[in-house]
Enzyme design. Sequence first.
Site, PDB file in Angstrom:
ATOM      1  N   ALA A   1       1.435  -1.742  -0.251  1.00 38.37           N
ATOM      2  CA  ALA A   1      -0.186   0.056   0.116  1.00 38.37           C
ATOM      3  C   ALA A   1       0.757   1.362   0.093  1.00 38.37           C
ATOM      4  O   ALA A   1       1.051   2.079   0.775  1.00 38.37           O
ATOM      5  CB  ALA A   1      -0.306  -0.147   1.654  1.00 38.37           C
ATOM      6  N   CYS A   2       1.337   1.994  -1.340  1.00 41.02           N
ATOM      7  CA  CYS A   2       2.630   2.471  -1.365  1.00 41.02           C
ATOM      8  C   CYS A   2       2.315   4.108  -0.997  1.00 41.02           C
ATOM      9  O   CYS A   2       0.538   3.855  -1.779  1.00 41.02           O
ATOM     10  CB  CYS A   2       3.477   2.018  -2.728  1.00 41.02           C
ATOM     11  N   THR A   3       2.544   4.491  -1.404  1.00 38.95           N
ATOM     12  CA  THR A   3       2.366   5.846  -1.634  1.00 38.95           C
ATOM     13  C   THR A   3       3.246   6.189  -2.996  1.00 38.95           C
ATOM     14  O   THR A   3       5.163   6.864  -3.015  1.00 38.95           O
ATOM     15  CB  THR A   3       2.315   7.024  -0.499  1.00 38.95           C
TER      16      THR A   3
ATOM     17  N   GLU B   1       2.863   1.193  -7.239  1.00 32.12           N
ATOM     18  CA  GLU B   1       2.390   1.459  -6.376  1.00 32.12           C
ATOM     19  C   GLU B   1       0.790   0.348  -7.062  1.00 32.12           C
ATOM     20  O   GLU B   1       0.405   0.928  -7.858  1.00 32.12           O
ATOM     21  CB  GLU B   1       2.037   3.313  -7.081  1.00 32.12           C
TER      22      GLU B   1
END
Length: 475
Positions: free
Chosen positions: A10-12, A103
């Site tokens: 669950a990246c940004t 992402e």
Amino acid sequence: MEYNKADLSACTSILIGKKATIDGSTIIGRNEDAQASWPKHFVVHEHQEFLTEQEFISTANNFKMPLPKTRYKYTATPEWTTKEGLFEEDGFNEYGVAMSATESAYANETVLGADPLAEDGIGEEAMITVVLPYVKTAREGVARLGEIVEKYGTCETNGILFSDADEVWYLETGTGHYWVAQRIPDDSYAVVANQLAIQEVDFDDPDNFMFAKDLQAFVTDNHLNPNPETFNFRNIFGTHTLSDEHYSTPRVWWGQQQFSGATEESPMSEDLSFIKKANRLLSIDDAKMYLSSHYEKTEYDPLNESAQNHLFRPISLAKTQESHLLQHRPNMAPEVACVQWLAMGVAAQSVYVPFYMGINDTPDEYKIGTLPYDGESAYWAYKLVSVLVDGHYKEFGKQLQTTQKQVNITLNKLVRSTDKIAQQMDNPGDLAQYLTEASAKGAKEALQAYRQLTADIITASTDFSPLNFKTDLNL
């Protein structure tokens, strides 16, 4: 210890065009978020010429494909174990192409019903490995990954970042075989957080859009577009759920509020723009700030004692394995121009250490680290500070910030001095050795500062024991 990274990632991400930065750099970066304890390494894969065509076979889902005989040099941050897959995640290759994958995003049930994900298709764990060492420009990277998705399918919905000296691209896979990519305008930026982000697609603008060859027909034939007068990839392929409004959109809102100025838009808005212009020229420090942030000075900050301090998922959080920024600076040879800023562990509590693309090796501490805790590992050195500070943030938060500031100043000075010397060097071998030594020096100084911080915190914490006894009685 096993886990399914695809379920947890669950990246940004952040992408910045060259005319939007203070020095003409292109910048892409991302927090790799999966598990609070899952070590990462940092390695250099040297240029290699094979006598025969190679084959990649995934240990994650048996995805397989042939690879060219020539593999360009590239850097990467793989997992500590290959049991669940490689997950090399990010790096530069010898041509100055940067790539970050992925992402994680989500497609809706309708489009997946028309073109399901392919169980044995390419996924996050393989993308860097089969794309980055085989392309010479960011645009080539987009084309290569797109062709792979069309031919072999993909097992996930993802966003993938590419850049070189001139262009910044964002590619999204919507279903098993359909994808689209948009070039970030030179004067603009984008921040992305676990949603399909690309909006209107211009099929007559090949300079700024690339896409699967049958994308339009697929959407038309399956009656997937709720607004046929436009082709909005996010609306056609994406999701709009309560989870999006608490988990994803607030992180995009926060970045846009920081870079483009405060607006009346809601953190839960489903209508935030993908492409934005900043109200100033952005620097690498702005990008670091964003990936390290957690809604500071608002009621949404998890460190505040507010009723809404866990209403929204923060950008920097405990499940970050590493955070990276890939900066390609202008008017330099790629070996010097490209800097991979790497923060092991939680970005908010770590520091971004600069590594030049021209290095031929990484420090030993960055090539080790397993489960359980290993005191020699760079990953664990930074993670340990997070654990110690989290228990007593009021007591040690300022001390952490002071250490971060001092280390950042030291590292920024190192880059400036290294640049001056490196740009005067003509011998490739001498340059590689110098950049390797300079990068290692910065990594060593940062680790020393964090290990000293660890020692100071442990020493001070000895007085926090519940077995301490104090009394006003005159005994």
